[in-house]
Write an enzyme that holds these catalytic residues in place. Sequence first.
Site, PDB file in Angstrom:
ATOM      1  N   HIS A  74     -11.328 -17.695  10.318  1.00 46.33           N
ATOM      2  CA  HIS A  74     -10.805 -17.528  11.680  1.00 46.33           C
ATOM      3  C   HIS A  74     -10.854 -16.056  12.079  1.00 46.33           C
ATOM      4  CE1 HIS A  74      -7.545 -18.165  14.862  1.00 46.33           C
ATOM      5  NE2 HIS A  74      -7.544 -16.864  14.679  1.00 46.33           N
ATOM      6  N   GLU A  75     -10.306 -15.219  11.213  1.00 46.21           N
ATOM      7  CA  GLU A  75     -10.291 -13.778  11.506  1.00 46.21           C
ATOM      8  C   GLU A  75     -11.702 -13.208  11.489  1.00 46.21           C
ATOM      9  OE1 GLU A  75      -7.742 -12.320  12.617  1.00 46.21           O
ATOM     10  OE2 GLU A  75      -6.342 -13.957  12.234  1.00 46.21           O
ATOM     11  N   HIS A  85     -13.239 -13.506  14.882  1.00 48.50           N
ATOM     12  CA  HIS A  85     -12.874 -12.390  15.762  1.00 48.50           C
ATOM     13  C   HIS A  85     -13.682 -11.139  15.412  1.00 48.50           C
ATOM     14  CE1 HIS A  85      -9.685 -14.719  17.444  1.00 48.50           C
ATOM     15  NE2 HIS A  85      -8.872 -14.641  16.402  1.00 48.50           N
ATOM     16  N   ASP A 123     -17.210 -70.147   0.596  1.00 48.99           N
ATOM     17  CA  ASP A 123     -18.650 -70.287   0.862  1.00 48.99           C
ATOM     18  C   ASP A 123     -18.915 -71.487   1.767  1.00 48.99           C
ATOM     19  OD1 ASP A 123     -19.155 -68.104  -0.819  1.00 48.99           O
ATOM     20  OD2 ASP A 123     -19.277 -69.390  -2.584  1.00 48.99           O
TER      21      ASP A 123
END
Length: 416
Positions: free
Chosen positions: A21-22, A25, A213
Amino acid sequence: MAYLLGVTLFALAILISVSLHEAGHLLTAKAFGMKVTRYFVGFGPTLWSFRRGETEYGLKGIPLGGFCKIVGMTPQDDDVDPADQPRAMWRFPVWKRTIVMSAGSITHFALALIALWIIAITAGLPNPNFPSTLAQVRQEPAVIQLANCVVPENEARACTDADPASPAAQGELRDGDQITAVNGTPVTSYGDLLVALRAQQPGQPAQVEYLRDDQPGSTTVTLGQTQRPPLDDPEGTVGPVAALGVGLIPSTPSRIEYGPVGAVGGTAEFTGTMAVNTYEAMKRIPQKVPALWTAITGGERDVDTPISVVGASRIGGEAVENDAWLLFFMLFVSLNFFIGVFNLLPLLPLDGGHIAIAWFERARSWVYAGLRRPDPGRVDYLKLMPVTYAVILIGGAFTLLTITADVVNPITLFTR
């Protein structure tokens, strides 16, 4: 040991997400020519660092997030060297500042989307048509899956040696059989099967007719006993009821697997559903505060209450301990998506608050220019500090509340 490994792995995944995240930036700011002086993973005392160019990179002692220092984020920053004033962030066009401030959330969204795409082609994504409500389950055909036992209590747990065996298994029913009648009462849906069983007495024989079946068959079983609330009142008084020892095999698969190309559309569709669910969850947060307090003070923990990174890491540990890696990665996806959305809320000190102020300034300048009046200039962040402190105080208190609940009375998805 597996639990501790899972907790550690999930906490590490969160730390890496926040670090990226950082980094979002950092990279976008540098790309636009803004000056970035520091990029650190963690907080507190510096353990290790190095300088490359004008930026110091490093690792701090408390691994709870990270930070990126961009020069001049606001006009009121007083630590900007005069030589750096032209590169102060607040002087750049609003669209560039928007990209830089939203890059963190975009990183979280990218992590979530990439993980979802990988999950879609390896394990599949949840099927939106899979019956998830009680009403939908009761409308399904009564195609059964044998249980290993009958749990006498009204709870979901693993079988033990002390639990009685499944009457259906003892009656030689098989997975995939479709129940058509119980003691002569026709059964056309799973809801009909539940109603028919409630009409029987525990411990008594019952004739069960079925299709296997496409061939009809019949067997006699001795019904077991469990505890359940009334069918028409799930919150009503729990009492003894007859049990066949079966579950439902839904008519639609719980997950849909995709190819690499089809996974793109599946991921987009699931992301839209996740966005709606995130919005609804965020709306419910104020309503869940009393439930968190109840959990802390000795009450039962509501599984729908918010969790902190501590709670998420504990659930991640449970997932690894129980070999539920799909849950581990889906939790990683959900947490990244939630953080990405939350961080864009128009509140300081969140990134969304800085973006909102930047566009407010731009819109106000347009209005004043249209009125042929002087530009009022930049917003004074100092005047917004009381609101910022209030957001920090409320957010800090809520974080402390969720962490305490996750330590004292955590959400547990598996029986340990």
